[in-house]
Motif scaffolding. Structure first.
Motif, mmCIF file in Angstrom:
data_model
loop_
_atom_site.group_PDB
_atom_site.id
_atom_site.type_symbol
_atom_site.label_atom_id
_atom_site.label_comp_id
_atom_site.label_asym_id
_atom_site.label_seq_id
_atom_site.Cartn_x
_atom_site.Cartn_y
_atom_site.Cartn_z
ATOM 1 N N THR B 12 -73.493 -25.147 1.136
ATOM 2 C CA THR B 12 -73.666 -26.466 1.737
ATOM 3 C C THR B 12 -74.774 -26.514 2.784
ATOM 4 O O THR B 12 -75.054 -27.562 3.341
ATOM 5 C CB THR B 12 -72.358 -26.959 2.385
ATOM 6 O OG1 THR B 12 -71.838 -25.907 3.200
ATOM 7 C CG2 THR B 12 -71.337 -27.324 1.331
ATOM 8 N N SER B 14 -78.288 -27.116 3.784
ATOM 9 C CA SER B 14 -79.357 -27.780 3.036
ATOM 10 C C SER B 14 -80.616 -26.934 2.966
ATOM 11 O O SER B 14 -81.412 -27.060 2.041
ATOM 12 C CB SER B 14 -79.667 -29.148 3.644
ATOM 13 O OG SER B 14 -80.476 -28.985 4.786
ATOM 14 N N TRP B 17 -81.475 -25.385 -0.222
ATOM 15 C CA TRP B 17 -81.830 -26.188 -1.368
ATOM 16 C C TRP B 17 -83.313 -26.535 -1.393
ATOM 17 O O TRP B 17 -83.767 -27.273 -2.257
ATOM 18 C CB TRP B 17 -80.991 -27.482 -1.379
ATOM 19 C CG TRP B 17 -79.559 -27.198 -1.672
ATOM 20 C CD1 TRP B 17 -78.614 -26.740 -0.808
ATOM 21 C CD2 TRP B 17 -78.911 -27.329 -2.931
ATOM 22 N NE1 TRP B 17 -77.403 -26.578 -1.448
ATOM 23 C CE2 TRP B 17 -77.561 -26.935 -2.752
ATOM 24 C CE3 TRP B 17 -79.336 -27.737 -4.192
ATOM 25 C CZ2 TRP B 17 -76.643 -26.942 -3.783
ATOM 26 C CZ3 TRP B 17 -78.407 -27.752 -5.227
ATOM 27 C CH2 TRP B 17 -77.078 -27.347 -5.013
ATOM 28 N N HIS B 18 -84.076 -26.032 -0.432
ATOM 29 C CA HIS B 18 -85.499 -26.361 -0.372
ATOM 30 C C HIS B 18 -86.346 -25.114 -0.318
ATOM 31 O O HIS B 18 -85.881 -24.043 0.020
ATOM 32 C CB HIS B 18 -85.789 -27.218 0.878
ATOM 33 C CG HIS B 18 -84.978 -28.468 0.909
ATOM 34 N ND1 HIS B 18 -85.191 -29.524 0.066
ATOM 35 C CD2 HIS B 18 -83.919 -28.816 1.671
ATOM 36 C CE1 HIS B 18 -84.303 -30.480 0.326
ATOM 37 N NE2 HIS B 18 -83.519 -30.071 1.284
#
Lengths: 324, 225, 210
Positions: B12, B14, B17-18
């Protein structure tokens, strides 16, 4: 009649499988190490009673990480201890530090060959700025958990490095890591996965030498994959450990590290204090006293390039040094 | 902290995720490393299995294959290729294709070989050529089993694709290997969790595919257990 | 292929083989013992089977290394860790087969047993399970072969087995070790498979020899 014969055959078959399993498990040496950490800790502490100095006491478990040099070092420790009458249980090729470090803290393992610099910055104190052998050992003595200690360091070192091929070194006139500054942006760096996040890895190279590479390829621990990637040109610079024999056979060039990005990485025994006694520590210190980088490099070449047996090479070293 | 807490916390975040090496990137890589060997294995295994099932020749090979393939240790094949080929995509592809073919081939064979002899005779009697028998009768009937074979191989390949990270490639195994090497349980647990979710999605995909592709009549047949 | 290496390391190879057999053969056997009651329950209570099947499929999808690592906090670097994980995988294979085998028992046979006065337990043990043996055995065979092969991955957490030859062989670029490991693991798996075929034939003398 068919039923009776079949039944006998069936019983025989099941018995065969059962016997094989029982024979395998009763003679399997690994079954002795499946005791709970608490049990082994208490049994080792009772056998390392300070009053029973100087004699063989109980069994010590010597572990190793999962790469050839470490297994070789463990083998040397094992045979040196056995020569002094100490019972040793080997537990080799455990895995990476993440896997074995908690185990030695609990005492499931008693001794493991380590490298003082990486032990400090990876497992003990990532913020440490200690660089020389003396500084690193002092930091370790101060910061290691109470159940652990390191014995005397050997003069042999096996350090991370920034290594390039002879061709690259010649083309770009590279002698030290600082010389990479103009070229780094067009180079891909290859190394063990943890190099990306460790303080003396990519971050350290940036802080100390101002290097920002084009990219990072996670490969292996200075093994065939890293070496192939370097010599095939898939990466232009790599972290090749300094006692990797292929540095000589593949004519690689290890760049100098004048700013001490990589701290001293002497070979050093990490031990679980309650399992130690004076015989064990003096034996291991005697080994460390004779272990030089040249000797280590030569032994690595024997086991890695010539595929010699670890135990044979270890025995040869101990005999030559009068330690067996 | 339990395995799931570590995994959830990490997944979770973030930041994961990049950027390069992000979760979506590695998921795509995992799918890529899985899809290619699976595709090649299907292209080789389905026609081979159908041919053996139709002609009956080579059935002995299939029976032995059915028992033998699971005996081959993936790790062993992988390192053997590493030693011979070094850091190359073939190092990954060859062992995976070799290991993905048997379930597909064996199931395709059993699907076709298991076609009711009466149906086979009827097809012959209706004047169908061999090719027509295979494509219009045997393969459609064998479809449920062919899909089972594909599904078995797909789950195996997607899960094994985790090992790609050991030879310097990407994929979800990258999180497990990197986490193990840098003393962080988060990526290890997160990576493992993502692989499981991916495998479950693959299972669901094949369930849906079977619904689409297998004729309703055959599906009903398969349901009576 | 270095025959010298093989001849000077016989003891090591034999020890690793024994360890491979121990951690490879035990899990499917334990799995069988657990699968039988689980499978019987799944047949008796129909609602129990779909969630069991889902759970089993999900567990089977967990990569071996991830499962071993997840068990380290609880079980450490021990044989037990690998055995528990491999037993879980074995369950995934054998439980569906127990269910399929029991469901495949002809209704006529069950009814005949009831007519002869057998209670449910006696009917299960003396009629249904024996008739389900071929299918259950099929599952056990697959589980056995997979387990023996997967056990080598335990080496990655230091649980000794023939997998050591893969790791060391790769690091030293030494194919001989890898070949020895491959050949021995495949041989052990196939030998156990043959033994199980023999057991199945012995337990089901009424089935025609195929």
């Amino acid at each position: 009649m068919l039923t009776r014969r079949a039944a006998t055959g069936g019983i025989a078959a099941v018995a065969a499988v059962a016997l094989a399993a029982v024979a395998a498990c009763s003679s399997s040496s690994s079954s002795s190490s499946s005791s709970s950490p608490a049990a082994s800790a208490s049994s080792s502490s009772s056998s390392s009673n300070p009053l029973s100095q100087g004699g063989a006491s109980g069994t010590v478990v010597v572990g190793s990480a999962n790469f050839p040099e470490n297994e070789l070092l463990a083998e040397i420790y094992i045979q040196a201890l056995q020569a002094k009458g100490i019972k040793v249980t080997p537990k080799l090729n455990i895995g990476s530090r993440e896997v074995y470090y908690p185990q030695i803290q609990k005492g499931t393992i008693s001794i493991i060959p380590e490298y003082n610099g990486t032990l400090l910055t990876v497992a003990v104190d990532p913020t440490s700025t200690a660089k020389t052998t003396t500084e690193v050992d002092a930091a370790l003595a101060a910061k290691l958990p109470s159940t652990l200690e390191v014995l005397n360091p050997a003069s042999a070192t096996d350090s991370d490095s920034v290594t390039v091929t002879a061709a690259t070194a010649a083309k770009d006139h590279l002698k030290s890591i600082a010389d990479l500054k103009p070229y780094a942006a067009s180079m891909v760096f290859g190394g063990p996965p943890e190099f990306k996040t460790r303080s003396d890895g990519l971050a350290g190279l940036k802080t100390n030498y101002g290097l920002t590479f084009k990219g990072f390829d996670p490969l292996d621990e200075s093994g065939p994959i890293t070496l192939a990637a370097l010599t095939d040109g898939k990466v232009q610079a790599a972290d090749v450990f300094t006692t990797t024999p292929q540095i000589i056979s593949d004519k690689l060039v290890t760049l100098a590290d004048p700013k001490f990005n990589f701290a001293a990485q002497n070979v050093i025994p990490l031990v679980y204090k309650p399992a130690m006694n004076s015989t064990i520590t003096s034996t291991l210190n005697a080994v460390s006293a004779k272990l030089t980088t040249a000797a280590l490099l030569q032994m690595d070449a024997a086991v890695i390039l010539q595929h010699a047996n670890y135990s044979t090479v270890a025995a040869g070293f101990l005999k030559a040094q009068g330690l067996s | 902290m339990s395995f799931f807490t570590y995994a959830w916390d990490w997944v979770t975040q973030s930041a994961n995720w990049h950027g390069s090496g992000s979760i979506p990137q590695q998921i795509l890589a995992q799918l890529g490393y899985s899809a290619l060997p699976l595709l090649i294995a299907a292209v080789i295994g389905i026609p081979a299995g159908v041919a053996i099932g139709h002609t009956g020749r080579g059935a002995v090979l299939v029976v032995n294959l059915a028992n033998g393939w699971r005996a081959i240790p993936t790790l062993g094949l992988l390192v053997l290729l590493v030693v011979y080929l070094g850091f190359s995509i073939l190092t990954w592809l060859l062992p995976l294709v070799v290991l993905a073919i048997p379930p597909i081939l064996v199931n395709a064979y059993e699907g076709v070989a298991g076609v009711d002899p009466g149906v086979r005779d009827a097809a012959k009697g209706a004047g169908m050529t061999s090719w027509q028998q295979v494509t219009r009768v045997e393969v459609p009937i064998a479809l449920p089993l062919i899909l089972v074979g594909l599904r078995t191989s797909a789950i195996f390949v997607v899960a094994t694709a985790t090992l790609a990270a050991y030879i310097g490639l990407g994929g979800l195994g990258r999180f497990i290997v990197d986490g193990l090497d840098s003393y962080q349980y988060g990526p290890v647990a997160g990576g493992a969790l993502l692989v499981v979710i991916l495998a479950v999605l693959v299972l669901a995909f094949f369930a849906g595919l079977s619904r689409l592709v297998v004729p309703a009549g055959l599906r009903k047949q398969g349901k009576t257990e | 292929m270095s025959w010298t290496w093989i001849s000077t390391n016989g003891a090591l190879i034999w020890q690793l083989t024994r360890e491979q057999i121990y951690i490879g053969v035990l899990p499917p056997l334990i799995g069988l013992v657990i699968s039988l009651p689980l499978g019987v329950l799944a047949v008796r209570w129909r609602w129990f089977y779909p969630p069991t099947l889902t759970a089993v499929n999900v567990i089977y999808a967990i990569p071996a290394l991830a499962l071993f690592t997840a068990l380290i906090p609880a079980l450490g670097l021990s044989d037990t860790n690998v055995i528990v994980a491999l037993t879980a995988y074995s369950l995934c294979i054998i439980v569906p087969n127990v269910v399929a085998g029991l469901r495949g028992v002809p209704a006529a046979a069950r009814q005949a047993a009831t007519a002869m006065g057998y209670g449910p337990l006696r009917r299960l043990v003396t009629v249904e399970l024996p008739l389900a043996v071929p299918v259950i055995m099929g599952g056990l065979r697959v589980a056995m072969v997979s387990s023996i092969s997967l056990a080598s991955i335990g080496q990655l957490i230091g649980v000794s087995s023939l997998g050591y030859l893969f790791i060391d062989g790769e690091q030293r670029a030494f194919p001989t070790e890898i070949y020895v490991g491959l050949i021995l693991i495949i041989a052990i798996a196939l030998a156990c498979d043959l033994i199980l075929v023999g057991v199945r034939r012995a337990l089901t003398p009424w089935v025609a020899r195929l």
